[in-house]
Design a protein around this motif. Structure first.
Motif, PDB file in Angstrom:
ATOM      1  N   PHE A  21     -23.805 -23.547 -58.307  1.00 19.86           N
ATOM      2  CA  PHE A  21     -23.361 -22.860 -59.520  1.00 19.86           C
ATOM      3  C   PHE A  21     -23.000 -23.868 -60.612  1.00 19.86           C
ATOM      4  N   ARG A  22     -23.248 -23.480 -61.857  1.00 21.55           N
ATOM      5  CA  ARG A  22     -22.909 -24.306 -63.019  1.00 21.55           C
ATOM      6  C   ARG A  22     -21.824 -23.615 -63.844  1.00 21.55           C
ATOM      7  N   ASP A  23     -21.324 -24.344 -64.830  1.00 17.91           N
ATOM      8  CA  ASP A  23     -20.307 -23.797 -65.750  1.00 17.91           C
ATOM      9  C   ASP A  23     -19.144 -23.180 -64.965  1.00 17.91           C
ATOM     10  N   VAL A  24     -18.699 -23.887 -63.962  1.00 19.55           N
ATOM     11  CA  VAL A  24     -17.640 -23.367 -63.096  1.00 19.55           C
ATOM     12  C   VAL A  24     -16.287 -23.479 -63.801  1.00 19.55           C
ATOM     13  N   VAL A  25     -15.556 -22.370 -63.792  1.00 15.18           N
ATOM     14  CA  VAL A  25     -14.222 -22.306 -64.384  1.00 15.18           C
ATOM     15  C   VAL A  25     -13.216 -22.021 -63.277  1.00 15.18           C
ATOM     16  N   CYS A  26     -12.150 -22.822 -63.223  1.00 10.95           N
ATOM     17  CA  CYS A  26     -11.086 -22.618 -62.231  1.00 10.95           C
ATOM     18  C   CYS A  26      -9.754 -22.437 -62.942  1.00 10.95           C
ATOM     19  N   GLN A  27      -8.974 -21.520 -62.432  1.00 14.30           N
ATOM     20  CA  GLN A  27      -7.603 -21.341 -62.919  1.00 14.30           C
ATOM     21  C   GLN A  27      -6.676 -21.227 -61.724  1.00 14.30           C
ATOM     22  N   GLU A  28      -5.568 -21.967 -61.767  1.00 20.40           N
ATOM     23  CA  GLU A  28      -4.564 -21.870 -60.707  1.00 20.40           C
ATOM     24  C   GLU A  28      -3.297 -21.219 -61.245  1.00 20.40           C
ATOM     25  N   THR A  29      -2.703 -20.396 -60.420  1.00 15.60           N
ATOM     26  CA  THR A  29      -1.425 -19.783 -60.756  1.00 15.60           C
ATOM     27  C   THR A  29      -0.681 -19.560 -59.441  1.00 15.60           C
ATOM     28  N   SER A  30       0.386 -18.803 -59.482  1.00 16.85           N
ATOM     29  CA  SER A  30       1.119 -18.488 -58.253  1.00 16.85           C
ATOM     30  C   SER A  30       1.561 -17.039 -58.301  1.00 16.85           C
ATOM     31  N   THR A  31       1.845 -16.519 -57.140  1.00 13.00           N
ATOM     32  CA  THR A  31       2.313 -15.137 -57.039  1.00 13.00           C
ATOM     33  C   THR A  31       3.457 -15.069 -56.045  1.00 13.00           C
ATOM     34  N   PRO A  32       4.493 -14.265 -56.317  1.00  6.94           N
ATOM     35  CA  PRO A  32       5.628 -14.185 -55.389  1.00  6.94           C
ATOM     36  C   PRO A  32       5.284 -13.382 -54.141  1.00  6.94           C
ATOM     37  N   ASN A  33       5.633 -13.930 -52.988  1.00  9.64           N
ATOM     38  CA  ASN A  33       5.527 -13.207 -51.717  1.00  9.64           C
ATOM     39  C   ASN A  33       6.928 -13.035 -51.155  1.00  9.64           C
ATOM     40  N   TYR A  34       7.191 -11.866 -50.590  1.00  2.50           N
ATOM     41  CA  TYR A  34       8.535 -11.533 -50.130  1.00  2.50           C
ATOM     42  C   TYR A  34       8.604 -11.561 -48.607  1.00  2.50           C
ATOM     43  N   TYR A  35       9.451 -12.442 -48.104  1.00  6.92           N
ATOM     44  CA  TYR A  35       9.646 -12.597 -46.661  1.00  6.92           C
ATOM     45  C   TYR A  35      10.831 -11.753 -46.201  1.00  6.92           C
ATOM     46  N   THR A  36      10.764 -10.480 -46.451  1.00  2.00           N
ATOM     47  CA  THR A  36      11.899  -9.613 -46.158  1.00  2.00           C
ATOM     48  C   THR A  36      11.677  -8.723 -44.942  1.00  2.00           C
ATOM     49  N   ASN A  37      10.477  -8.744 -44.393  1.00  3.56           N
ATOM     50  CA  ASN A  37      10.186  -7.931 -43.207  1.00  3.56           C
ATOM     51  C   ASN A  37       9.583  -8.829 -42.133  1.00  3.56           C
ATOM     52  N   PRO A  38      10.367  -9.229 -41.133  1.00  2.00           N
ATOM     53  CA  PRO A  38       9.892 -10.199 -40.133  1.00  2.00           C
ATOM     54  C   PRO A  38       8.635  -9.746 -39.387  1.00  2.00           C
ATOM     55  N   ASP A  39       8.577  -8.479 -39.007  1.00  2.00           N
ATOM     56  CA  ASP A  39       7.428  -7.990 -38.247  1.00  2.00           C
ATOM     57  C   ASP A  39       6.156  -8.057 -39.084  1.00  2.00           C
ATOM     58  N   ILE A  40       6.235  -7.592 -40.315  1.00  2.00           N
ATOM     59  CA  ILE A  40       5.057  -7.534 -41.168  1.00  2.00           C
ATOM     60  C   ILE A  40       4.587  -8.928 -41.569  1.00  2.00           C
ATOM     61  N   VAL A  41       5.511  -9.787 -41.971  1.00  2.00           N
ATOM     62  CA  VAL A  41       5.137 -11.138 -42.419  1.00  2.00           C
ATOM     63  C   VAL A  41       4.480 -11.913 -41.287  1.00  2.00           C
ATOM     64  N   THR A  42       5.091 -11.874 -40.107  1.00  4.54           N
ATOM     65  CA  THR A  42       4.552 -12.625 -38.968  1.00  4.54           C
ATOM     66  C   THR A  42       3.196 -12.080 -38.545  1.00  4.54           C
ATOM     67  N   ARG A  43       3.095 -10.777 -38.447  1.00  3.70           N
ATOM     68  CA  ARG A  43       1.822 -10.172 -38.031  1.00  3.70           C
ATOM     69  C   ARG A  43       0.716 -10.470 -39.039  1.00  3.70           C
ATOM     70  N   PHE A  44       1.031 -10.373 -40.321  1.00  6.78           N
ATOM     71  CA  PHE A  44       0.016 -10.550 -41.347  1.00  6.78           C
ATOM     72  C   PHE A  44      -0.505 -11.981 -41.385  1.00  6.78           C
ATOM     73  N   TYR A  45       0.414 -12.952 -41.414  1.00 10.47           N
ATOM     74  CA  TYR A  45      -0.017 -14.330 -41.612  1.00 10.47           C
ATOM     75  C   TYR A  45      -0.543 -14.989 -40.342  1.00 10.47           C
ATOM     76  N   LEU A  46       0.038 -14.698 -39.203  1.00 13.19           N
ATOM     77  CA  LEU A  46      -0.405 -15.361 -37.984  1.00 13.19           C
ATOM     78  C   LEU A  46      -1.579 -14.655 -37.321  1.00 13.19           C
ATOM     79  N   GLU A  47      -1.573 -13.338 -37.304  1.00  9.61           N
ATOM     80  CA  GLU A  47      -2.602 -12.616 -36.569  1.00  9.61           C
ATOM     81  C   GLU A  47      -3.779 -12.210 -37.445  1.00  9.61           C
ATOM     82  N   SER A  48      -3.511 -11.720 -38.654  1.00  9.03           N
ATOM     83  CA  SER A  48      -4.603 -11.240 -39.502  1.00  9.03           C
ATOM     84  C   SER A  48      -5.199 -12.352 -40.361  1.00  9.03           C
ATOM     85  N   VAL A  49      -4.361 -13.043 -41.118  1.00  9.73           N
ATOM     86  CA  VAL A  49      -4.857 -14.126 -41.963  1.00  9.73           C
ATOM     87  C   VAL A  49      -5.276 -15.321 -41.117  1.00  9.73           C
TER      88      VAL A  49
END
Length: 496
Positions: free
Chosen positions: A406-434
């Motif tokens: 690909f040519r004329d490649v444009v990249c932009q970096e930013t950040s987004t807040p993630n909330y670590y307020t639910n132990p079951d959901i955070v652990t399952r999502f990041y370790l098992e799914s992602v």
């Protein structure tokens, strides 16, 4: 006897096939189900095939003078066919129930593979893969009680037979040994066994077999995640705004023919407005490798009258479309779940010259954050090279992959807040799914992997009880990328 290098081509072909030797690929929650008719079908099918095609002289080719039980070839064929049937069930339906069709297809795939490569080479590859699992467990634990090893409950809980043949073979090879401690028998690796394990790992990594296993596990876990939309909403409540911003960034126009990679439950397709932007004068094909994710996306289509939208189950690495089929290919939070170089090459292939590629993906995990460090400490402690703790791409990973295509490649970096307020959901999502630490978790036994994930979850519970919501908010780096497809067949300027 065949050495590791002798079976490299077989393992490489195995990686690129739908054949599965290790049921890790389909052992999500231990819920794979074979009814008695299916089990009988697999049993008799593999028995008849083995009787018809196995020859005693193959033992000499594959094992030399090593003692091998006569049942070993049929066990190898049966486990491979049964594992492949379970894998096909997950791949095609996202569910663990194996049907007669899955079993029939698995038998055909297994038989064709063996006939193509030779029974002796197949059996040698099977032994190598099962020994990798066995040696990996022995290396991790240091030593195992003989009964635990034979049952496979800690490292191969999917088998329903004793591993005595494999233990005898390992001892004869000199890669494992039995010893007695306080009147109890134990198994441990020898120095030769540790060296052989390193060779196995290098081969499985180089051929992509371990990466295939990790991706297949993630697909299975995503399929199991019935509450995907609510999980994402809890972890990243600003995700909707990011999707809409990314849609603007893609520069997609009404009337285009657009391919969406990894559509998931349809959040970008519908909620962000992709299908509405393209409109009836264009078309959208939304793909995902997880069948039950596609089911959820298709349910969102019901209230909409959008005949220009189609859904296709497909991985990014093997898109079932002709060359030059699309004006644009986009993915929202999917690139990091693929084999990036292979996926980029496929995206370019299905694009017309001058077509648009656009990707929104997370960057390397913010492990420097104190909450993240402590939350994932049980798993991150496995890491020996801290610079690459996780499987997330670095800033240069995707840009470097797209540069040749690909040519004329444009990249932009930013950040987004993630909330670590639910132990079951955070652990399952990041370790098992992602699959955040897959490169490291894949090297530990199944039972220990399960224990470490639970320990990580308990860490999260403790942290949530100690910190405020503000303190549990983590900024995640993300990258948006857009490029124009090169015409690789065009003659360079200045050439006739």
């Amino acid at each position: 006897m065949y050495q590791v290098e002798d079976v490299r081509h077989v393992i490489a072909d195995l990686t690129n096939s739908s054949l599965v030797v290790s049921p890790w690929l389909a052992y999500v929650g231990g819920r794979v189900r074979f009814d008695s008719c299916i089990s009988d079908m697999l049993y008799w099918g593999t028995r008849d095939f083995t009787q018809a095609h196995w020859r005693r002289e193959y033992l000499t080719k594959a094992f030399g003078t090593l003692p091998v039980h006569s049942r070993f070839p049929r066990t190898a064929v049966f486990e491979t066919a049964a594992s492949t049937a379970a894998f096909l069930a997950y791949e095609q339906t996202g569910r663990p129930s194996v049907t007669e069709r899955h079993a029939t297809d698995a038998l055909h795939v297994t038989e064709d593979f063996i006939l193509q490569h030779g029974f002796d080479y197949f059996l040698s590859s099977y032994v190598m893969l099962t020994m990798y699992e066995n040696h990996n467990a022995l290396n991790y634990y240091g030593q195992m009680r003989e009964g635990d090893f034979l049952s496979g409950r800690l490292h191969r809980p999917w088998v329903d037979y004793e591993l005595d043949d494999e233990l005898i073979l390992s001892c004869e090879l000199g890669t494992a040994e039995l010893f007695v401690d306080s009147g109890e028998r134990f198994v441990r690796l020898t120095t030769k066994g540790r060296d052989r394990l390193s060779d196995y790992y290098a081969l499985l990594k180089e051929t992509g077999y371990l990466d295939k296993r990790n991706r297949s596990l993630r697909i299975s876990h995503f399929s199991e995640m019935e509450d995907y939309d609510s999980v994402v909403q809890q972890i990243a409540p600003t995700a909707g705004d990011l999707r809409r911003s990314f849609l603007d960034f893609t520069t997609i126009q009404p009337g285009m023919r657009v391919l969406e990679i990894g559509c998931g439950s349809g959040s970008f397709t519908f909620d962000a407005g992709l299908v509405d932007l393209v409109g009836p004068n264009g078309s959208v094909v939304a793909t995902d490798p997880a069948p039950r994710m596609l089911e959820r996306a298709m349910m969102k289509r019901d209230p909409h009258d959008v005949p220009w939208l189609d859904f296709v189950q497909a991985p990014a690495e093997n898109l079932p479309f002709p060359d030059g089929s699309f004006d644009a290919v986009v993915n929202m939070l999917a690139m990091h779940l693929t084999d990036i170089p292979t996926a980029v090459k496929e995206m370019h292939r299905v694009l017309k010259p001058g077509g648009i590629v656009a990707s929104f993906h997370p960057l390397d995990f913010p492990m420097a954050n104190s909450i993240v460090q402590e939350w994932f400490r049980p798993v991150s402690s496995l890491v020996q090279q801290p610079k690459r703790e996780t499987t997330m791409p670095e800033k240069s990973t995707v840009p470097d992959a797209v540069a040749p295509y690909f040519r004329d490649v444009v990249c932009q970096e930013t950040s987004t807040p993630n909330y670590y307020t639910n132990p079951d959901i955070v652990t399952r999502f990041y370790l098992e799914s992602v699959g955040l630490f897959d490169d490291h978790l894949t090297r530990i036994p199944w039972a220990e992997r399960t224990r470490l994930i639970e320990e990580t979850r308990n860490n999260g519970r403790r942290l949530c009880s100690m910190h405020t919501t503000e303190e549990l908010t983590v900024e995640y780096p993300v990258q948006m990328l857009r490029g124009i497809a090169r015409d690789l067949n065009a003659s360079p300027k200045g050439c006739a």
